[in-house]
Design a protein around this motif. Structure first.
Motif, PDB file in Angstrom:
ATOM      1  N   LEU A  62       0.825  -1.205   0.000  1.00 26.02           N
ATOM      2  CA  LEU A  62       0.000   0.000   0.000  1.00 26.02           C
ATOM      3  C   LEU A  62       0.860   1.256   0.000  1.00 26.02           C
ATOM      4  CD1 LEU A  62      -2.871   1.159   0.143  1.00 26.02           C
ATOM      5  CD2 LEU A  62      -2.677   1.134   2.617  1.00 26.02           C
ATOM      6  N   ARG A  63       1.908   1.268   0.831  1.00 25.82           N
ATOM      7  CA  ARG A  63       2.807   2.425   0.936  1.00 25.82           C
ATOM      8  C   ARG A  63       4.202   1.872   1.139  1.00 25.82           C
ATOM      9  NH1 ARG A  63      -0.564   3.617   5.067  1.00 25.82           N
ATOM     10  NH2 ARG A  63      -2.388   4.802   4.418  1.00 25.82           N
ATOM     11  N   ARG A  68       2.361   2.894   8.154  1.00 23.51           N
ATOM     12  CA  ARG A  68       1.517   4.064   8.316  1.00 23.51           C
ATOM     13  C   ARG A  68       2.221   5.258   7.684  1.00 23.51           C
ATOM     14  NH1 ARG A  68       0.203   4.481  14.688  1.00 23.51           N
ATOM     15  NH2 ARG A  68       0.758   6.618  14.133  1.00 23.51           N
ATOM     16  N   ALA A  69       1.432   6.106   7.040  1.00 25.76           N
ATOM     17  CA  ALA A  69       2.035   7.267   6.385  1.00 25.76           C
ATOM     18  C   ALA A  69       2.627   8.234   7.395  1.00 25.76           C
ATOM     19  CB  ALA A  69       0.993   7.983   5.520  1.00 25.76           C
ATOM     20  N   ASP A  70       2.150   8.185   8.630  1.00 24.06           N
ATOM     21  CA  ASP A  70       2.619   9.142   9.640  1.00 24.06           C
ATOM     22  C   ASP A  70       3.696   8.548  10.540  1.00 24.06           C
ATOM     23  OD1 ASP A  70      -0.111   8.796  12.101  1.00 24.06           O
ATOM     24  OD2 ASP A  70       1.050   7.323  10.951  1.00 24.06           O
ATOM     25  N   TRP A 338       0.724  -0.326   8.166  1.00 28.02           N
ATOM     26  CA  TRP A 338      -0.468   0.429   7.789  1.00 28.02           C
ATOM     27  C   TRP A 338      -1.713  -0.123   8.461  1.00 28.02           C
ATOM     28  CZ3 TRP A 338      -4.572  -1.959   5.302  1.00 28.02           C
ATOM     29  CH2 TRP A 338      -4.304  -3.229   4.781  1.00 28.02           C
ATOM     30  N   ASP A 339      -1.727  -1.417   8.738  1.00 25.77           N
ATOM     31  CA  ASP A 339      -2.923  -2.027   9.324  1.00 25.77           C
ATOM     32  C   ASP A 339      -2.838  -2.064  10.844  1.00 25.77           C
ATOM     33  OD1 ASP A 339      -2.038  -5.503   8.598  1.00 25.77           O
ATOM     34  OD2 ASP A 339      -0.789  -3.714   8.584  1.00 25.77           O
ATOM     35  N   PHE A 340      -2.091  -1.115  11.370  1.00 20.45           N
ATOM     36  CA  PHE A 340      -1.963  -0.890  12.803  1.00 20.45           C
ATOM     37  C   PHE A 340      -3.328  -0.823  13.489  1.00 20.45           C
ATOM     38  CE2 PHE A 340      -0.501   1.332  16.571  1.00 20.45           C
ATOM     39  CZ  PHE A 340      -1.456   2.311  16.829  1.00 20.45           C
ATOM     40  N   ASP A 341      -3.422  -1.426  14.671  1.00 18.82           N
ATOM     41  CA  ASP A 341      -4.646  -1.341  15.481  1.00 18.82           C
ATOM     42  C   ASP A 341      -4.363  -0.501  16.719  1.00 18.82           C
ATOM     43  OD1 ASP A 341      -6.408  -4.570  15.159  1.00 18.82           O
ATOM     44  OD2 ASP A 341      -6.571  -2.681  14.058  1.00 18.82           O
TER      45      ASP A 341
END
Lengths: 378, 364, 152
Positions: A62-63, A68-70, A338-341
């Motif tokens: 995804l990235r 995560r983008a941040d 990215w699929d962080f919870d």
């Protein structure tokens, strides 16, 4: 190699433990491991790089780095900066203990398509990086041990080295996808050392593509690949049970990261059906397959189930718990992926407080021996 | 082990099910390669005799004939012959035993393990002609899947073109283990033919892939392999969904056989969740995966596995009553008590499971 | 409705975004091709800061292999799980009816007008709410300012 005087023992945490995250990631950046590689492997790395094939190399994620983008620190590489991760994960959410699973240590470095001693050198460097830069920077980090799990005898050496170095190495990291199903006799040295040292074995998805990631070939898309994450664990569970591993090593414990958990009950019933009819094979086992689950298999919450009807979440949890597995589910963040919870928002509020308490803290504290909730440290 | 026997033969016992039954998965077996000789040119009969070609290898590795689940003892022929190998046997033990309105025959005979492309095509043709002659033309309750030599896509297409219009064939058998994941675009010519003939794709147990059937190599034990086969089905469904088969072919129908349904809700939930963020990389998947599943895919009751009936009923509720079709999977000996299963279902669901869903899906 | 001055336009260049706080809530301000948009800076999924996400163009398709690339960047992709929201309405791509980010009205006001506003409010004793104004001591007449319009 840096020489740092270090207290190798686990520091006591200063407050009661209330939130444990059993899966976060340290991910070496291009220069992270250089101080820890022996000169011959540094030279080898510089000439040939890491040529182990990662399963996702054909499907754009995804990235960058699937993160995560941040979560990009100043260095530019998510997961490579202990202080940044500490602030964005541990401090932000009040996490008392987080268990690091080194992504490259489980996907790229265990080997295949590169010299075995080179892979072993990379894994030593991964573990030293955890020791000297992660453990040293914050008392809340723990880590699994990165090993060349397809060379079990070499892996045992590294496991022993790390556990002698620090008791903050708390499990053995293995890919969900292995060359042979994980109950195969090939892996007996790992069962033996895990049993002797009381260490669980952690399955994490991702692999070096020693096999195709499905039984009918490689996926085309990252969506497909990501959706196959449960399959290696499913295969491993069937193997560990029917190979009789769990009878021979009754203390073995496994944790399946990112595999989900809502498939566990139906799969346990499927295994029981298999044992019911294949008596010649199953009569050697001491128990019914489903009876092995509570003592041997743990599951993590991320990526949390999102059924079509939110009410089904509690039903699915009750079904899972009904198999004796209420103590076998543990919160995981998967930071910085990215699929962080988020621990604040991912777990449905509809789950009763007792279940939330167990999932967020007590189950992991018991599993890793971190000490009961409400007491300090380990 | 005989729970299944009680479950199936008790289906029609007093107090049992009295409504229509459509059995969407009755396995039939080719007695021997010689059985197929009338359906081959002399040159191929000679070829087979000269090379001592026998039963294709994957038939017995996928279905070891003495394994516990493969044939129920009371369904083994008394003369020691192959189970489910004649219409007389199948009528008595299955079709009449639970008084079917219709039954769909699946003749998995391991053609996938015949690497020689022309031998594979010859055997596939012969099996289909045998099915027509010995089964479809002799009992009008019967429908069947046609088999194809799937290693060579053009030959698979040719066989669908050859017999796909026969009114008895309602489905093309595509074993779950395949040379490539079933979403891949290379399969499009085969899907063009399936859709052009308005047939269902039947994803069945077995097959041969280029590699081991799990992501972690070859399983050791048959029970281990049997249980883990669920993973191959999961990945094939994910592939077909992700690659847009159901968008390119809006009328595509897929029946997923031999693998039950308990595992499907968990997969659907995960696919829905992943899709919300990742659809951009597969932009043609412009509906939730669960919706696509419901519009195009059906599952069967066999095996029920060892789930308590109330839990099977729960899985069905999560999945949807219209999603599952009754299958005996005769002559397999799967555990599962159908009487208790039906009793655990809402009354409205029972006729759907036992006949209506199949009648609608297969247009019987 | 109340106006809150939250930033200067030059703080948010084209293609950029910032996060601002008003009365304890965070908002993401986005500049898409010179037009400003604002969303509550909280993804309805798990609460990620949408201001840290990318502005992206639509990709549409009806069949595998076909791609219809949009030409304007009208979606915000959540920095975590990739959920996409219409930058103007806040509607999610996958469930426009029921899943949405909260869209907030945003205007651009010129410094001269704001300065007049300030002067008047100082004369009357009324207070012009606005965290940005509270941090700077004067409004520059030649600048443009981003103003959020909030219920309270």
């Amino acid at each position: 190699m840096t020489t740092v005087a270090l207290d190798a023992s686990t520091p006591a945490t200063r407050q009661p433990v209330t939130l444990i995250d059993v899966d976060s990631h340290n991910i070496p950046g291009p220069s992270s491991l250089l101080p820890y590689l022996e000169p011959q492997w540094l030279e080898y790395l510089q000439h040939y790089g890491v040529r182990s094939r990662h399963e996702a190399d054909i499907q754009p994620v995804l990235r960058p780095l699937a993160c995560r983008a941040d979560s990009v620190p100043p260095s530019g590489f998510p997961g490579s900066d202990p202080r940044f991760s500490q602030a964005q994960l541990l401090d932000e959410y009040g996490i008392d203990i987080s268990v690091l699973n080194n992504i490259l240590g489980q996907i790229n470095f265990p080997g295949g398509n590169q010299p075995v001693p080179f892979s072993a050198g990379l894994q030593r460097a991964n573990n030293d990086w955890a020791m000297y830069e992660w453990f040293a920077s914050d008392p809340r980090w723990r880590s699994s041990i990165c090993v060349t799990f397809e060379e079990p005898d070499l892996a045992v050496q590294e496991i022993v080295r790390c556990t002698e170095m620090s008791d903050r190495f708390v499990s053995i990291l293995v890919s969900t996808r292995t060359q042979k199903p994980f109950g195969n006799p090939k892996y007996e040295p790992l069962f033996e050392v895990a049993s002797q040292l009381g260490l669980p074995i952690t399955f994490h998805p991702g692999g070096t593509a020693m096999n195709n990631s499905t039984g009918s070939g490689m996926p085309s898309y990252y969506f497909e690949n990501h959706s196959t994450y449960p399959l290696g664990t499913l295969t491993a569970i069937a193997s560990l049970i029917f190979e009789g591993v769990l009878d021979r090593w009754p203390d073995l414990r496994f944790v399946a990261i990112e595999a989900g958990w809502s498939w566990a009950a139906p799969f346990a019933w499927r295994l029981d059906a298999a044992a019911d009819t294949e008596i010649v094979e199953a009569s050697r086992l001491q128990r019914k397959p489903s009876e092995y689950f509570a003592d041997h298999f743990w599951f993590t919450t991320q990526p949390i189930e999102e059924p079509e009807d939110p009410a089904w979440f509690v039903e699915a949890y009750d079904q899972f718990a009904g198999l004796g597995l209420a103590e076998n589910i543990m919160y995981s963040s998967d930071y910085p992926h990215w699929d962080f919870d988020s621990p604040r928002t991912a777990i449905p509020k509809a789950l009763p407080d007792t279940a939330r308490q167990a999932l967020f803290c007590d189950n992991a504290a018991r599993f890793y021996g971190f000490g009961a909730a409400g007491t300090a440290g380990r | 082990m005989s729970v299944s026997a009680q479950g199936l033969t008790a289906l029609r016992a007093p107090g049992g099910w009295t409504g229509p039954v459509i059995d969407v998965d009755v396995h039939v077996h080719v007695p021997s390669i010689q059985t197929l000789f009338p359906y081959m040119q002399q040159g191929w009969r000679d070829f087979i005799v000269e090379r001592a070609v026998g039963t294709p290898p994957s038939f017995t590795t996928v279905y070891p004939q003495n394994a516990g689940n493969v044939v129920r003892p009371e369904w083994r022929p008394v003369d020691g012959g192959l189970a489910a190998s004649s219409l007389e046997l199948v009528r008595e033990q299955a079709l009449d035993a639970w008084a079917v309105e219709r039954a769909i025959l699946n003749c998995y005979w391991g053609i996938d393990s015949v690497r020689h492309p022309d031998l594979a095509a010859t055997i596939a043709r012969a099996v289909n002609d045998w099915l027509i002659d010995e089964w479809l033309d002799r009992d009008d309750r019967l429908r069947a899947s046609l088999v194809v030599p799937a290693h060579t896509f053009a030959d698979a297409v040719a066989e669908i073109e050859r017999v796909g219009s026969h009114p008895g064939f309602v489905q093309v058998m595509m074993p779950v283990r395949a040379m490539q994941t079933y979403g891949r675009r290379n399969w499009w010519p085969v899907y063009d033919a399936i859709v052009a003939h308005d047939l269902v794709m039947g994803m069945t147990w077995g097959g041969t892939s280029e590699g081991p059937p799990t992501p972690s190599g070859w399983p050791s034990y048959y029970a281990e392999e049997w249980a883990g086969e669920q993973g191959v089905f999961m990945s094939q469904l994910t592939s077909m969904l992700a690659e847009g088969v159901f968008q390119r072919y809006p009328t595509f129908r897929l029946a997923v056989l031999d693998i039950g349904f308990n595992w499907v809700p968990s997969l659907m939930w995960r696919l829905n969740k992943e899709w919300k963020g990742l659809h951009r990389t597969i932009p043609w998947v412009n509906e939730p995966p669960s919706q696509i599943f419901r519009d195009h895919i059906r599952f069967t009751t066999a095996p029920l596995d060892a789930a308590p009936p109330s839990e099977s009923a729960r899985f069905l509720r999560w999945l949807g009553e219209e999603m599952v079709m009754f299958a005996s999977d005769y002559p397999h000996a799967y555990p599962g008590d159908y009487r208790r299963f039906l009793d655990a279902l809402p009354e409205s669901a029972r006729p759907k499971i036992m006949a209506d869903n199949a009648r609608a899906f297969y247009r019987l | 409705m109340k106006n809150y001055v939250v930033a200067r336009t030059e703080d948010v260049p084209v293609g950029g975004s910032i996060r601002v706080e008003v009365n304890g809530r965070a908002y993401g301000i986005f500049n898409v091709g010179g037009t400003f948009h604002a969303l509550l800076d909280r993804c309805p999924h798990q609460g990620a800061a949408l201001s840290r996400g990318a502005c992206i163009a639509t990709i549409e398709s009806d069949t595998p292999g076909e791609y219809r690339f949009g030409t304007s960047r009208t979606l915000i992709m959540c920095p975590w799980h990739g959920w996409e929201f219409d930058i103007e309405t806040g509607q999610s791509w996958f469930d426009a009816a029921r899943t949405r980010a909260l869209s907030v009205d945003v205007n651009v006001e010129h410094g001269e007008d704001l300065a007049a506003w300030l002067h008047e409010s100082q004369q009357t004793g009324a207070r012009l709410p606005g965290p940005y104004i509270a941090e700077v001591h004067e409004v520059h007449r030649e600048d443009d300012y981003i103003v959020l319009v909030l219920p309270r």
